[in-house]
Design an enzyme around this catalytic site. Structure first.
Site, PDB file in Angstrom:
ATOM      1  CB  SER A  73     -18.541  83.346 -19.684  1.00 53.23           C
ATOM      2  OG  SER A  73     -18.043  84.029 -18.180  1.00 53.23           O
ATOM      3  CG  ASP A  74     -13.866  88.830 -20.518  1.00 53.69           C
ATOM      4  OD1 ASP A  74     -13.175  87.364 -21.825  1.00 53.69           O
ATOM      5  OD2 ASP A  74     -12.702  89.302 -20.191  1.00 53.69           O
ATOM      6  CB  SER A  75     -12.131  85.243 -16.704  1.00 50.98           C
ATOM      7  OG  SER A  75     -13.676  84.541 -16.230  1.00 50.98           O
TER       8      SER A  75
END
Length: 198
Positions: A73-75
Site C-alpha cells: 500500500s502507498d499514500s
C-alpha cells in the site's frame, strides 16, 4: 496461504489488526525515493505513482514469499496546485508542508495492490479530499513539538487517529483511505480469495 503486509506502518497494521485479520508484516526494503524519481521523470500522475509504489512493495515481498498473498500500500498527498508532498525528512520539512497545506484542500490518494508469486493479482486506488483549516504559526509549532518525530513517516504530516485530526475543517471520503489504505475493498478481495469468510 498467509496474508503478508508489505509494510511496518503502524496505521496499516492497526487497521488489519482491528478488523480481526490474521497477517504477518514485513518491510519491503524497496527504494521508494528512486522509484518516485523515475516515475516523476516520465510524468506519471500522482494516482498512478501511488499504485506503482504499492505494487513495487507487494512484489518485492512476494518474491520472497511466493506462496502467500502480499498486500502493498502507498499514500500520496497532492495539493490543489498539483504539488505532491512526500514524507517530511526533517522537522523543517514538516513545517513547510503544514504551511503549504494551511487553508487549502488536498487530495490523499491511497493505493493497495496484492501480489502472488511475484506478480500483481489485484489492485484498488481510492481518493479522499481533506480541507485543512488556516493554521497559525503558534499552532504549527506546538503541534510539531508534540508530534515530531512520530509523523516523520506520514505523508501530510498527520496521524488523523491522533492529534492530526486538529488540522482539518472537513474531510470527504473513506476514513480508512485517510488512514493510509482502502481497507473495505481489501477485505472484499480477501473474502473472494477465501482468506476471510464470506
Amino acid at each position: 496461504m498467509r496474508l503478508i503486509l508489505a509494510s511496518n506502518s503502524a496505521s496499516r497494521k492497526a487497521m488489519l489488526t482491528d478488523a480481526g485479520i490474521p497477517f504477518a508484516a514485513e518491510a519491503s526494503g524497496a527504494d521508494e525515493d528512486a522509484a518516485k524519481a523515475a516515475l516523476a521523470e516520465v510524468g506519471t500522475s500522482a494516482r498512478d505513482t501511488a499504485d506503482a509504489l504499492a505494487e513495487l512493495k507487494a512484489i518485492k515481498v512476494s518474491m520472497r514469499h511466493p506462496s502467500d498473498l502480499v498486500l502493498g500500500s502507498d499514500s500520496i498527498v497532492v495539493l490543489d496546485d498539483g504539488t505532491i508532498l512526500d514524507k517530511p525528512a526533517t522537522r523543517d520539512d514538516a513545517e513547510r508542508h503544514l504551511n503549504a497545506m494551511s487553508g487549502k484542500t488536498h487530495r490523499l490518494i491511497s493505493a493497495a495492490v496484492v501480489a502472488e508469486a511475484g506478480r500483481p493479482v489485484w489492485r484498488h486506488v481510492d481518493i479522499a479530499k481533506l480541507q485543512v483549516r488556516a493554521l497559525s504559526d503558534d499552532f504549527i509549532r506546538t503541534y510539531l513539538d508534540a508530534e515530531w518525530p512520530a509523523i516523520a513517516g506520514c505523508v501530510g504530516c498527520f496521524r488523523i487517529e491522533g492529534p492530526g485530526v486538529q488540522l482539518f475543517a472537513r474531510t470527504e471520503g473513506s476514513h480508512f483511505t485517510i488512514l493510509g489504505m482502502p481497507l473495505l475493498p481489501v477485505l472484499d478481495f480477501l473474502r473472494v480469495r477465501g482468506i476471510l469468510a464470506s
